[in-house]
Write a protein that holds these residues in place. Structure first.
Motif, PDB file in Angstrom:
ATOM      1  N   SER A 126       0.850  -1.192   0.000  1.00 14.69           N
ATOM      2  CA  SER A 126       0.000   0.000   0.000  1.00 14.69           C
ATOM      3  C   SER A 126       0.878   1.230   0.000  1.00 14.69           C
ATOM      4  O   SER A 126       2.056   1.175   0.365  1.00 14.69           O
ATOM      5  CB  SER A 126      -0.922   0.008   1.232  1.00 14.69           C
ATOM      6  N   THR A 127       0.312   2.347  -0.384  1.00 11.50           N
ATOM      7  CA  THR A 127       1.070   3.598  -0.413  1.00 11.50           C
ATOM      8  C   THR A 127       1.358   4.117   0.996  1.00 11.50           C
ATOM      9  O   THR A 127       2.242   4.962   1.173  1.00 11.50           O
ATOM     10  CB  THR A 127       0.309   4.671  -1.210  1.00 11.50           C
ATOM     11  N   ASP A 128       0.636   3.632   2.006  1.00 10.93           N
ATOM     12  CA  ASP A 128       0.870   4.069   3.382  1.00 10.93           C
ATOM     13  C   ASP A 128       2.079   3.400   4.011  1.00 10.93           C
ATOM     14  O   ASP A 128       2.495   3.787   5.102  1.00 10.93           O
ATOM     15  CB  ASP A 128      -0.362   3.779   4.245  1.00 10.93           C
ATOM     16  N   LEU A 129       2.635   2.361   3.365  1.00 10.17           N
ATOM     17  CA  LEU A 129       3.778   1.619   3.898  1.00 10.17           C
ATOM     18  C   LEU A 129       3.471   1.069   5.288  1.00 10.17           C
ATOM     19  O   LEU A 129       4.269   1.168   6.227  1.00 10.17           O
ATOM     20  CB  LEU A 129       5.028   2.503   3.944  1.00 10.17           C
ATOM     21  N   THR A 130       2.304   0.455   5.417  1.00 11.02           N
ATOM     22  CA  THR A 130       1.895  -0.114   6.700  1.00 11.02           C
ATOM     23  C   THR A 130       2.725  -1.343   7.022  1.00 11.02           C
ATOM     24  O   THR A 130       2.931  -2.209   6.180  1.00 11.02           O
ATOM     25  CB  THR A 130       0.406  -0.493   6.661  1.00 11.02           C
ATOM     26  N   MET A 131       3.184  -1.410   8.267  1.00  8.01           N
ATOM     27  CA  MET A 131       3.998  -2.546   8.687  1.00  8.01           C
ATOM     28  C   MET A 131       3.137  -3.796   8.820  1.00  8.01           C
ATOM     29  O   MET A 131       2.102  -3.789   9.490  1.00  8.01           O
ATOM     30  CB  MET A 131       4.673  -2.249  10.019  1.00  8.01           C
ATOM     31  N   ASN A 132       3.584  -4.878   8.202  1.00  9.12           N
ATOM     32  CA  ASN A 132       2.924  -6.171   8.354  1.00  9.12           C
ATOM     33  C   ASN A 132       3.560  -6.966   9.491  1.00  9.12           C
ATOM     34  O   ASN A 132       2.879  -7.485  10.357  1.00  9.12           O
ATOM     35  CB  ASN A 132       2.982  -6.952   7.046  1.00  9.12           C
ATOM     36  N   ARG A 133       4.886  -7.046   9.490  1.00  7.01           N
ATOM     37  CA  ARG A 133       5.604  -7.707  10.582  1.00  7.01           C
ATOM     38  C   ARG A 133       7.042  -7.200  10.607  1.00  7.01           C
ATOM     39  O   ARG A 133       7.572  -6.752   9.586  1.00  7.01           O
ATOM     40  CB  ARG A 133       5.584  -9.226  10.428  1.00  7.01           C
ATOM     41  N   ALA A 134       7.648  -7.281  11.766  1.00  4.23           N
ATOM     42  CA  ALA A 134       9.021  -6.803  11.918  1.00  4.23           C
ATOM     43  C   ALA A 134       9.685  -7.535  13.081  1.00  4.23           C
ATOM     44  O   ALA A 134       9.024  -7.907  14.055  1.00  4.23           O
ATOM     45  CB  ALA A 134       9.059  -5.298  12.156  1.00  4.23           C
ATOM     46  N   THR A 135      10.991  -7.743  12.953  1.00  6.19           N
ATOM     47  CA  THR A 135      11.789  -8.353  14.022  1.00  6.19           C
ATOM     48  C   THR A 135      13.115  -7.616  14.127  1.00  6.19           C
ATOM     49  O   THR A 135      13.808  -7.430  13.123  1.00  6.19           O
ATOM     50  CB  THR A 135      12.061  -9.842  13.749  1.00  6.19           C
ATOM     51  N   LEU A 136      13.438  -7.168  15.317  1.00  3.18           N
ATOM     52  CA  LEU A 136      14.723  -6.508  15.575  1.00  3.18           C
ATOM     53  C   LEU A 136      15.533  -7.382  16.511  1.00  3.18           C
ATOM     54  O   LEU A 136      15.019  -7.888  17.511  1.00  3.18           O
ATOM     55  CB  LEU A 136      14.513  -5.125  16.195  1.00  3.18           C
ATOM     56  N   THR A 137      16.816  -7.569  16.189  1.00  2.00           N
ATOM     57  CA  THR A 137      17.724  -8.324  17.043  1.00  2.00           C
ATOM     58  C   THR A 137      18.981  -7.499  17.298  1.00  2.00           C
ATOM     59  O   THR A 137      19.395  -6.704  16.455  1.00  2.00           O
ATOM     60  CB  THR A 137      18.123  -9.674  16.411  1.00  2.00           C
ATOM     61  N   ALA A 138      19.553  -7.679  18.481  1.00  2.00           N
ATOM     62  CA  ALA A 138      20.801  -6.996  18.824  1.00  2.00           C
ATOM     63  C   ALA A 138      21.633  -7.909  19.711  1.00  2.00           C
ATOM     64  O   ALA A 138      21.097  -8.567  20.612  1.00  2.00           O
ATOM     65  CB  ALA A 138      20.521  -5.671  19.532  1.00  2.00           C
ATOM     66  N   LEU A 139      22.927  -7.964  19.457  1.00  2.00           N
ATOM     67  CA  LEU A 139      23.864  -8.765  20.246  1.00  2.00           C
ATOM     68  C   LEU A 139      24.805  -7.844  21.001  1.00  2.00           C
ATOM     69  O   LEU A 139      25.235  -6.809  20.474  1.00  2.00           O
ATOM     70  CB  LEU A 139      24.668  -9.696  19.336  1.00  2.00           C
ATOM     71  N   ALA A 140      25.112  -8.232  22.243  1.00  2.00           N
ATOM     72  CA  ALA A 140      26.020  -7.463  23.101  1.00  2.00           C
ATOM     73  C   ALA A 140      25.603  -5.998  23.138  1.00  2.00           C
ATOM     74  O   ALA A 140      26.392  -5.085  22.874  1.00  2.00           O
ATOM     75  CB  ALA A 140      27.462  -7.603  22.617  1.00  2.00           C
ATOM     76  N   LEU A 141      24.342  -5.774  23.467  1.00  2.00           N
ATOM     77  CA  LEU A 141      23.771  -4.423  23.479  1.00  2.00           C
ATOM     78  C   LEU A 141      24.099  -3.726  24.797  1.00  2.00           C
ATOM     79  O   LEU A 141      23.904  -4.288  25.877  1.00  2.00           O
ATOM     80  CB  LEU A 141      22.258  -4.505  23.288  1.00  2.00           C
ATOM     81  N   THR A 142      24.578  -2.496  24.693  1.00  2.00           N
ATOM     82  CA  THR A 142      24.867  -1.670  25.865  1.00  2.00           C
ATOM     83  C   THR A 142      24.199  -0.318  25.685  1.00  2.00           C
ATOM     84  O   THR A 142      24.356   0.324  24.648  1.00  2.00           O
ATOM     85  CB  THR A 142      26.382  -1.477  26.055  1.00  2.00           C
ATOM     86  N   ILE A 143      23.455   0.107  26.702  1.00  3.71           N
ATOM     87  CA  ILE A 143      22.789   1.415  26.681  1.00  3.71           C
ATOM     88  C   ILE A 143      23.319   2.199  27.868  1.00  3.71           C
ATOM     89  O   ILE A 143      23.054   1.861  29.026  1.00  3.71           O
ATOM     90  CB  ILE A 143      21.264   1.256  26.755  1.00  3.71           C
ATOM     91  N   ALA A 144      24.096   3.248  27.579  1.00  8.01           N
ATOM     92  CA  ALA A 144      24.777   3.994  28.639  1.00  8.01           C
ATOM     93  C   ALA A 144      24.367   5.459  28.583  1.00  8.01           C
ATOM     94  O   ALA A 144      24.436   6.078  27.513  1.00  8.01           O
ATOM     95  CB  ALA A 144      26.294   3.877  28.485  1.00  8.01           C
ATOM     96  N   PRO A 145      23.946   6.053  29.697  1.00  7.23           N
ATOM     97  CA  PRO A 145      23.694   7.494  29.723  1.00  7.23           C
ATOM     98  C   PRO A 145      24.944   8.255  29.317  1.00  7.23           C
ATOM     99  O   PRO A 145      26.057   7.880  29.685  1.00  7.23           O
ATOM    100  CB  PRO A 145      23.308   7.763  31.181  1.00  7.23           C
ATOM    101  N   ASP A 146      24.743   9.326  28.554  1.00  8.87           N
ATOM    102  CA  ASP A 146      25.881  10.067  28.020  1.00  8.87           C
ATOM    103  C   ASP A 146      26.693  10.731  29.125  1.00  8.87           C
ATOM    104  O   ASP A 146      27.846  11.074  28.930  1.00  8.87           O
ATOM    105  CB  ASP A 146      25.382  11.117  27.018  1.00  8.87           C
ATOM    106  N   GLY A 147      26.083  10.888  30.300  1.00  7.48           N
ATOM    107  CA  GLY A 147      26.793  11.526  31.401  1.00  7.48           C
ATOM    108  C   GLY A 147      27.799  10.637  32.093  1.00  7.48           C
ATOM    109  O   GLY A 147      28.507  11.085  32.994  1.00  7.48           O
ATOM    110  N   GLY A 148      27.875   9.355  31.689  1.00  3.75           N
ATOM    111  CA  GLY A 148      28.872   8.461  32.250  1.00  3.75           C
ATOM    112  C   GLY A 148      28.366   7.536  33.333  1.00  3.75           C
ATOM    113  O   GLY A 148      29.159   6.828  33.957  1.00  3.75           O
TER     114      GLY A 148
END
Length: 335
Positions: A126-148
């Motif tokens: 469709s022209t709306d680009l509606t999502m049918n399905r999606a899968t996101l994977t990440a390995l060794a993910l680290t989320i660190a506040p920029d303040g340290g």
């Protein structure tokens, strides 16, 4: 033989023409999209955009890409980003993120690093680009506040979403699994000052369906995020050492993001979990004693002093344990 050779040559020329026209259209489409965002007041920049992959792929590669939405205060920067698609199946996209990126919210900036972060997404025709399905994977993910401050670390993360059109236009089945989740050390020290629990959660996963007010399509980025109206939590589970917490239930969410409904919590070794809630400040000190007495009574009635099944009511902007309000209800609004 000559006829066959002619057919092969013509087919090759035709396919080459299709690829170059498609590659040009892909590049023009992305440029137009970035121009439109800048016209709306966004920061929307990149140093270079190249489309490669001849003859069977349209691989769009951005360098030094930056997006910032002034309406929500959300921003993202990355040294490169790729969107890959088969030229004969352009509605199936593969997104590839770099090992380092920056995500900013109105409250904090975060440095996100990973060994391999990518997503597979299938769009409806469709022209709306509606999502049918999606899968996101990440390995060794680290989320660190920029303040340290201390980071959150996950050995392996999987997020999945699937459109369920049989029930409603904007109904989605969602799943989350986080393997080897290590909470920030500062938080872990505060809630477990004696260090009796392991560094990592054994299990963290969730299975739920959500009805949104409209489908997830291109407007979710360009205009505003779809908002949840109904949440059916089949099971959410977290296991940390000998502590186990499970949740299931259903909530209705109003236009202001206030939830109403019931979520049943099953807690194993609930006294230790209650102490963690005290340490973290999640459970206010003024109601800690009456809540504990009420839970003791419930555990005696259930016949198991270590395990509880607790129905929590969400109403009037609060979470209720029986007649006692124990915490403000979260506002379920997506920025």
């Amino acid at each position: 033989m000559r006829a066959l050779l002619s057919i092969i040559i013509l087919a090759s020329l035709g396919w080459s023409g299709y690829w170059f026209v498609g590659a040009g259209a892909t590049k023009f489409g992305f440029k137009t999209w970035f121009d439109a965002r800048r016209a709306e007041g966004w920061v929307a920049d990149y140093a270079d955009l190249a489309v490669r992959g001849f003859p069977n792929r349209f691989d769009a590669s951005f360098t030094k890409v930056a997006l910032a939405d002034p309406g929500t205060g959300l921003a993202w920067e990355a040294p490169f980003f790729q969107l890959l698609a088969l030229s004969y199946k352009p509605n199936h996209l593969i997104a590839v993120w770099p090992q380092q990126q920056l995500v900013a919210t109105p409250l904090e900036k975060y440095r996100v690093t990973s060994d391999d972060m990518r997503a597979s997404m299938v769009l409806e025709a469709s022209t709306d680009l509606t999502m049918n399905r999606a899968t996101l994977t990440a390995l060794a993910l680290t989320i660190a506040p920029d303040g340290g401050d201390a980071p959150l670390q996950i050995e392996g993360l999987t997020l999945a979403a699937e459109h369920v059109p049989a029930d409603a236009d904007a109904h989605y089945h969602l799943g989350l699994r986080a393997d080897g989740l290590a909470p920030p050390s500062t938080w872990a020290t505060r809630v477990d000052p004696n260090g009796t629990l392991p560094d990592k959660f054994t299990v963290v996963h969730a299975d739920l369906t959500v009805l949104f007010d409209r489908p997830w399509d291109h407007r979710a980025i360009e205009q505003a995020r779809p908002q949840p109206q109904q949440i059916r939590l089949r099971l959410a589970e977290a296991t940390w050492g000998q502590l186990s917490l499970q949740a299931a239930g259903e909530l209705v969410v109003d236009a202001a993001g206030q939830p109403t409904g019931t979520v049943t919590i099953k807690a194993r070794n609930w006294r230790e979990i209650l102490q963690l809630a005290r340490n973290s400040g999640t459970l206010p000190a003024r109601i800690s004693a009456p809540v504990e007495e009420g839970l003791k009574l419930l555990s005696r009635l259930a016949g198991n002093p270590k395990t509880l099944d607790i129905p929590l009511e969400f109403a009037s902007g609060r979470i209720w344990l029986g007649p006692v309000p124990i915490a403000p209800a979260p506002v379920l609004r997506l920025r």
